[in-house]
Design an enzyme around this catalytic site. Structure first.
Site, PDB file in Angstrom:
ATOM      1  N   ARG A 179      62.143 -71.443  83.890  1.00 25.53           N
ATOM      2  CA  ARG A 179      63.395 -70.770  83.532  1.00 25.53           C
ATOM      3  C   ARG A 179      64.568 -71.515  84.134  1.00 25.53           C
ATOM      4  O   ARG A 179      64.532 -71.866  85.325  1.00 25.53           O
ATOM      5  CB  ARG A 179      63.353 -69.334  84.069  1.00 25.53           C
ATOM      6  CG  ARG A 179      64.136 -68.324  83.254  1.00 25.53           C
ATOM      7  CD  ARG A 179      64.143 -66.962  83.914  1.00 25.53           C
ATOM      8  NE  ARG A 179      64.967 -66.967  85.109  1.00 25.53           N
ATOM      9  CZ  ARG A 179      64.611 -66.433  86.268  1.00 25.53           C
ATOM     10  NH1 ARG A 179      63.435 -65.860  86.421  1.00 25.53           N
ATOM     11  NH2 ARG A 179      65.432 -66.469  87.293  1.00 25.53           N
ATOM     12  N   GLY A 237      59.505 -64.750  87.433  1.00 27.71           N
ATOM     13  CA  GLY A 237      58.901 -63.417  87.428  1.00 27.71           C
ATOM     14  C   GLY A 237      58.192 -63.148  86.113  1.00 27.71           C
ATOM     15  O   GLY A 237      58.690 -63.511  85.046  1.00 27.71           O
ATOM     16  N   TYR A 262      66.432 -56.171  91.334  1.00 28.37           N
ATOM     17  CA  TYR A 262      65.222 -55.370  91.521  1.00 28.37           C
ATOM     18  C   TYR A 262      65.464 -53.862  91.573  1.00 28.37           C
ATOM     19  O   TYR A 262      64.564 -53.102  91.915  1.00 28.37           O
ATOM     20  CB  TYR A 262      64.496 -55.840  92.792  1.00 28.37           C
ATOM     21  CG  TYR A 262      64.057 -57.276  92.663  1.00 28.37           C
ATOM     22  CD1 TYR A 262      63.071 -57.644  91.762  1.00 28.37           C
ATOM     23  CD2 TYR A 262      64.670 -58.289  93.408  1.00 28.37           C
ATOM     24  CE1 TYR A 262      62.681 -58.969  91.608  1.00 28.37           C
ATOM     25  CE2 TYR A 262      64.284 -59.614  93.273  1.00 28.37           C
ATOM     26  CZ  TYR A 262      63.289 -59.939  92.368  1.00 28.37           C
ATOM     27  OH  TYR A 262      62.920 -61.258  92.224  1.00 28.37           O
ATOM     28  N   GLU A 314      58.991 -63.736  99.445  1.00 30.49           N
ATOM     29  CA  GLU A 314      58.916 -63.141  98.108  1.00 30.49           C
ATOM     30  C   GLU A 314      57.505 -62.644  97.777  1.00 30.49           C
ATOM     31  O   GLU A 314      57.178 -62.409  96.616  1.00 30.49           O
ATOM     32  CB  GLU A 314      59.347 -64.166  97.056  1.00 30.49           C
ATOM     33  CG  GLU A 314      60.767 -64.668  97.228  1.00 30.49           C
ATOM     34  CD  GLU A 314      61.121 -65.747  96.215  1.00 30.49           C
ATOM     35  OE1 GLU A 314      61.247 -65.418  95.031  1.00 30.49           O
ATOM     36  OE2 GLU A 314      61.251 -66.915  96.615  1.00 30.49           O
ATOM     37  N   ASN A 369      63.632 -72.337  87.811  1.00 29.20           N
ATOM     38  CA  ASN A 369      62.566 -71.554  88.425  1.00 29.20           C
ATOM     39  C   ASN A 369      61.234 -71.974  87.822  1.00 29.20           C
ATOM     40  O   ASN A 369      61.019 -71.810  86.615  1.00 29.20           O
ATOM     41  CB  ASN A 369      62.793 -70.059  88.187  1.00 29.20           C
ATOM     42  CG  ASN A 369      64.012 -69.541  88.913  1.00 29.20           C
ATOM     43  OD1 ASN A 369      63.939 -69.156  90.059  1.00 29.20           O
ATOM     44  ND2 ASN A 369      65.153 -69.562  88.241  1.00 29.20           N
ATOM     45  N   SER A 376      64.826 -65.398  94.439  1.00 24.93           N
ATOM     46  CA  SER A 376      65.120 -63.962  94.361  1.00 24.93           C
ATOM     47  C   SER A 376      66.423 -63.583  95.055  1.00 24.93           C
ATOM     48  O   SER A 376      66.574 -62.471  95.558  1.00 24.93           O
ATOM     49  CB  SER A 376      63.963 -63.131  94.951  1.00 24.93           C
ATOM     50  OG  SER A 376      62.808 -63.284  94.175  1.00 24.93           O
ATOM     51  N   ASP A 433      68.544 -71.241  85.008  1.00 20.70           N
ATOM     52  CA  ASP A 433      69.642 -70.289  85.183  1.00 20.70           C
ATOM     53  C   ASP A 433      70.971 -71.038  85.144  1.00 20.70           C
ATOM     54  O   ASP A 433      71.093 -72.129  85.710  1.00 20.70           O
ATOM     55  CB  ASP A 433      69.502 -69.552  86.514  1.00 20.70           C
ATOM     56  CG  ASP A 433      68.242 -68.696  86.572  1.00 20.70           C
ATOM     57  OD1 ASP A 433      67.703 -68.362  85.501  1.00 20.70           O
ATOM     58  OD2 ASP A 433      67.797 -68.367  87.690  1.00 20.70           O
ATOM     59  N   GLU A 474      70.123 -73.427  88.778  1.00 21.46           N
ATOM     60  CA  GLU A 474      68.827 -73.806  89.320  1.00 21.46           C
ATOM     61  C   GLU A 474      67.762 -73.680  88.241  1.00 21.46           C
ATOM     62  O   GLU A 474      68.016 -73.161  87.149  1.00 21.46           O
ATOM     63  CB  GLU A 474      68.457 -72.913  90.504  1.00 21.46           C
ATOM     64  CG  GLU A 474      68.312 -71.441  90.132  1.00 21.46           C
ATOM     65  CD  GLU A 474      67.917 -70.584  91.325  1.00 21.46           C
ATOM     66  OE1 GLU A 474      67.078 -71.028  92.126  1.00 21.46           O
ATOM     67  OE2 GLU A 474      68.439 -69.462  91.428  1.00 21.46           O
TER      68      GLU A 474
END
Length: 313
Positions: free
Chosen positions: A261, A282, A222, A17, A278, A152, A263, A276
């Site tokens: 974060r 990002g 993306y 990443e 993070n 990602s 999810d 999960e």
């Protein structure tokens, strides 16, 4: 902290990443400079990190490294051993959150909703055709196959037919020793950004992620225009509070700190299933955490400054 002190925005590194990390780090450094901080980008070279930080006289590290090193606890360990303050989560929280199989076990032990799954070690996988039959019998189709230690959406596939399961397993095993086969929960994909306020976790507005393809994969994440983001998500007050509560429970359970974060998927049964967490989400001006912050009036430079000022001492 003194605004003239050097803030090293560490980015890139050996992770798959790395390119995304460089975009994140560049945006953060620019935002901090806009706020008057002496922010300088530093490409991660793990073997020479401390020497590189000393050479630039850095006083604090803003961790912008996605994936390997940045999110798995290794960077945090190096910095703690050197006594260098850094942003984000600590060693254990980073390591657990980066490993989806470990996260899954934490969630299950605490009774936080998460999709039923099978954790498969590469050495124990055996015949992949027999394993694929077992996975389909257990979870049906479509089914989620994902590498345990990637972000990602790298190493993640959602086979829709039985014939696609073995190739999906082979692909995931390229990225991780452990692979998760997980029941595919039908519903709305959500992300809940968390930050600390006066030492307490606070949930920002829920974002509903609606990819045009129906799957929030690498392409959907993306590719400009491939996904719609609804922020705040159009839920009633009770549903929003419930979703944010599940995210807050996850944040506390995993020992997260700073901005992170969570999810999740809001299933058709009304249950918020955690996917999960993070720990280095990002952070470009159009990323998910800044979108949620903007919804409550926090600009991108202000958000970066808040994260910087929350750095571990």
């Amino acid at each position: 902290m003194n605004k003239q002190d050097v803030v090293a925005v560490v980015l890139g590194g050996p992770s798959s990443e790395a390119e995304i990390s460089r975009v994140t780090g560049g945006a953060i450094a620019g935002a901090l400079r806009e706020k008057g901080y002496n922010a300088k980008e530093l490409e991660l070279d793990p073997a020479n990190l401390i020497n590189d930080l000393r050479a630039m006289d850095a006083k604090v590290v803003f961790n912008a490294v996605h994936g390997m090193y940045g999110e798995d606890g290794r960077l945090q360990s190096i910095l703690e051993a050197a006594g260098m303050p850094y942003t984000g989560c600590g060693v254990l929280a980073s390591a657990v959150s980066m490993d989806k199989s470990a996260t899954k076990r934490y969630l299950q032990s605490a009774g936080i909703p998460t999709a039923p799954c099978m954790i498969i070690n590469k050495q124990d996988a055996g015949d992949l055709n027999a394993l694929a039959d077992k996975i389909v019998a257990e979870f049906g189709l479509p089914v989620v196959i994902k590498a345990a230690t990637q972000g990602s959406s790298i190493g993640v596939t959602i086979p829709k037919t039985a014939e696609e399961v073995v190739p999906a397993l082979e692909d995931s095993f390229k990225y991780s020793q452990n692979v998760l086969a997980e029941k595919c929960i039908q519903g709305k994909e959500l992300t809940i950004s968390m930050m600390e306020e006066d030492g307490e976790p606070k949930a920002l507005p829920v974002i509903w992620i609606a990819p045009h393809s129906g799957a929030y994969d690498f392409h959907s994440k993306y590719t400009k225009g491939a996904t719609d983001y609804h922020c705040p998500a159009p839920f009633d007050e009770a549903t929003t509070a419930y979703i944010q509560g599940v995210a807050k429970d996850t944040y506390k359970l995993l020992g997260l700190s700073g901005v992170a974060r969570v999810d999740a998927i809001l299933g058709e049964d009304g249950v918020a299933y955690v996917l999960e967490a993070n720990t280095v989400p990002g952070m470009t001006a159009t990323s998910l955490v800044p979108k949620a912050a903007a919804a409550v009036g926090i600009s991108f430079p202000e958000l970066c400054e808040k994260i910087l000022l929350s750095a571990h001492k």
